[in-house]
Scaffold this motif. Structure first.
Motif, PDB file in Angstrom:
ATOM      1  N   ARG A 148      38.919  31.019  17.930  1.00  0.00           N
ATOM      2  CA  ARG A 148      37.866  30.252  17.251  1.00  0.00           C
ATOM      3  C   ARG A 148      36.919  29.709  18.322  1.00  0.00           C
ATOM      4  N   PHE A 149      36.131  30.608  18.885  1.00  0.00           N
ATOM      5  CA  PHE A 149      35.371  30.269  20.072  1.00  0.00           C
ATOM      6  C   PHE A 149      34.256  29.260  19.800  1.00  0.00           C
ATOM      7  N   ASN A 150      33.601  29.366  18.671  1.00  0.00           N
ATOM      8  CA  ASN A 150      32.536  28.412  18.366  1.00  0.00           C
ATOM      9  C   ASN A 150      33.104  27.003  18.237  1.00  0.00           C
ATOM     10  N   HIS A 157      33.062  30.105  27.540  1.00  0.00           N
ATOM     11  CA  HIS A 157      32.021  31.085  27.842  1.00  0.00           C
ATOM     12  C   HIS A 157      32.609  32.330  28.508  1.00  0.00           C
ATOM     13  N   LEU A 158      33.549  32.134  29.396  1.00  0.00           N
ATOM     14  CA  LEU A 158      34.122  33.268  30.112  1.00  0.00           C
ATOM     15  C   LEU A 158      34.927  34.176  29.189  1.00  0.00           C
ATOM     16  N   VAL A 159      35.715  33.593  28.306  1.00  0.00           N
ATOM     17  CA  VAL A 159      36.544  34.425  27.435  1.00  0.00           C
ATOM     18  C   VAL A 159      35.670  35.192  26.437  1.00  0.00           C
ATOM     19  N   GLU A 160      34.489  34.668  26.152  1.00  0.00           N
ATOM     20  CA  GLU A 160      33.551  35.386  25.279  1.00  0.00           C
ATOM     21  C   GLU A 160      32.696  36.385  26.055  1.00  0.00           C
ATOM     22  N   GLY A 161      32.807  36.362  27.383  1.00  0.00           N
ATOM     23  CA  GLY A 161      32.008  37.278  28.188  1.00  0.00           C
ATOM     24  C   GLY A 161      30.605  36.783  28.462  1.00  0.00           C
ATOM     25  N   ASN A 162      30.350  35.507  28.243  1.00  0.00           N
ATOM     26  CA  ASN A 162      29.009  34.943  28.466  1.00  0.00           C
ATOM     27  C   ASN A 162      28.933  34.378  29.886  1.00  0.00           C
ATOM     28  N   GLN A 163      28.799  35.267  30.836  1.00  0.00           N
ATOM     29  CA  GLN A 163      28.860  34.861  32.233  1.00  0.00           C
ATOM     30  C   GLN A 163      27.674  33.990  32.643  1.00  0.00           C
ATOM     31  N   VAL A 203      34.163  30.151  38.504  1.00  0.00           N
ATOM     32  CA  VAL A 203      32.907  30.906  38.478  1.00  0.00           C
ATOM     33  C   VAL A 203      32.723  31.769  39.719  1.00  0.00           C
ATOM     34  N   GLY A 204      33.546  31.590  40.739  1.00  0.00           N
ATOM     35  CA  GLY A 204      33.411  32.371  41.967  1.00  0.00           C
ATOM     36  C   GLY A 204      33.406  33.872  41.722  1.00  0.00           C
ATOM     37  N   PRO A 205      34.332  34.398  40.897  1.00  0.00           N
ATOM     38  CA  PRO A 205      34.356  35.851  40.685  1.00  0.00           C
ATOM     39  C   PRO A 205      33.072  36.411  40.060  1.00  0.00           C
ATOM     40  N   LEU A 206      32.293  35.561  39.399  1.00  0.00           N
ATOM     41  CA  LEU A 206      31.051  36.067  38.797  1.00  0.00           C
ATOM     42  C   LEU A 206      30.040  36.432  39.850  1.00  0.00           C
ATOM     43  N   LEU A 207      30.176  35.828  41.036  1.00  0.00           N
ATOM     44  CA  LEU A 207      29.238  36.105  42.111  1.00  0.00           C
ATOM     45  C   LEU A 207      29.804  37.053  43.145  1.00  0.00           C
ATOM     46  N   GLY A 208      31.061  37.424  42.983  1.00  0.00           N
ATOM     47  CA  GLY A 208      31.699  38.310  43.930  1.00  0.00           C
ATOM     48  C   GLY A 208      32.108  37.621  45.208  1.00  0.00           C
ATOM     49  N   ARG A 209      32.068  36.288  45.218  1.00  0.00           N
ATOM     50  CA  ARG A 209      32.440  35.513  46.404  1.00  0.00           C
ATOM     51  C   ARG A 209      32.755  34.111  45.944  1.00  0.00           C
ATOM     52  N   PRO A 210      33.440  33.307  46.775  1.00  0.00           N
ATOM     53  CA  PRO A 210      33.681  31.903  46.410  1.00  0.00           C
ATOM     54  C   PRO A 210      32.374  31.133  46.301  1.00  0.00           C
TER      55      PRO A 210
END
Length: 245
Positions: A170-172, A199-205, A235-242
């Motif tokens: 129930r993400f909303n 946001h992450l589990v919904e894929g909204n990076q 959020v580090g993995p979204l940028l490919g670095r810490p």
């Protein structure tokens, strides 16, 4: 089994004070508001002694004057259609069984949401009870601890509910609960983490990064601090670095 009895008088303390009888507003003097609030917040259905109640509400008055003020306030208390808001004896005062209080409902909900195990689905639909603080505009010394206690309990309940709702898909609703905690305490990192996790589990990076950046800037501006390693790792993995900032 008989249906639960609904109290005909409703005393609202969340967001502000109001009293209603059969959905009609009751007019209360300031002294009556304070008496009802002390009884509802600190005593529930348990009685308060007259002397302690009078001293708490009129601490600067001599005992005789404080006791007289209390007698006058109780005498002037509304009695809609003969219903009493308080029950008193020569030595004690308590709220009448005819009075229900929204704070009590919220406290019951918090206990259910924060108990061991997953919260019941029906309780997760009652989160509107946790939208508001206890009498946020009141600045009474005797109320400060109760105000903060309610705030902290509802923050924990909102965060726990966000997690439970996210696990149920129930993400909303999970996002609404997490954002409710952020609104209540904008600098609370655990609340921002719950928003980011949804946001992450919904894929909204991008939304996750915006939430992190909002929190990072706010924390720096208000307190001169950096976010903890825990939220940076989210959020580090979204940028490919810490995340360094």
């Amino acid at each position: 089994m008989d249906a639960p009895r609904t109290a005909p008088v409703r005393l609202s303390l969340l967001g502000g004070l109001a009293a209603r009888f059969d959905d009609q507003p009751l007019q209360l003097t300031l002294a009556a508001q304070r008496v009802l609030t002390v009884l509802a917040v600190q005593h529930r259905r348990s009685p308060a002694t007259r002397s302690a109640l009078a001293e708490r509400l009129w601490p600067d008055a001599p005992p005789d004057r404080a006791a007289s003020n209390l007698r006058s306030t109780l005498w002037r208390m509304p009695r809609p259609r003969g219903r009493t808001l308080v029950v008193s004896s020569a030595t004690q005062v308590r709220l009448s069984d005819d009075v229900g209080v929204d704070l009590w409902d919220a406290e019951d909900l918090v206990r259910a949401l924060c108990a061991d195990g997953d919260p019941d689905a029906d309780r997760l639909d009652d989160l509107g009870l946790l939208d508001m603080d206890l009498l946020p505009t009141w600045q009474e010394d005797w109320l400060v601890v109760d105000q903060e206690s309610h705030r902290q309990r509802r923050l924990h309940a909102l965060e726990r509910s966000s997690h439970a709702l996210r696990e149920r898909g129930r993400f909303n609703d999970a996002l609404t609960a997490a954002l409710g905690a952020v609104r209540c305490e904008p600098l609370r990192e655990s609340a921002h983490r719950k928003v980011i996790e949804v946001h992450l589990v919904e894929g909204n990076q991008a939304a996750a990064l915006r939430q992190y950046d909002t929190y990072r800037r706010m924390l720096a501006d208000e307190l001169g601090l950096r976010p903890s390693p825990e939220i940076r790792r989210l959020v580090g993995p979204l940028l490919g670095r810490p995340v360094d900032h």
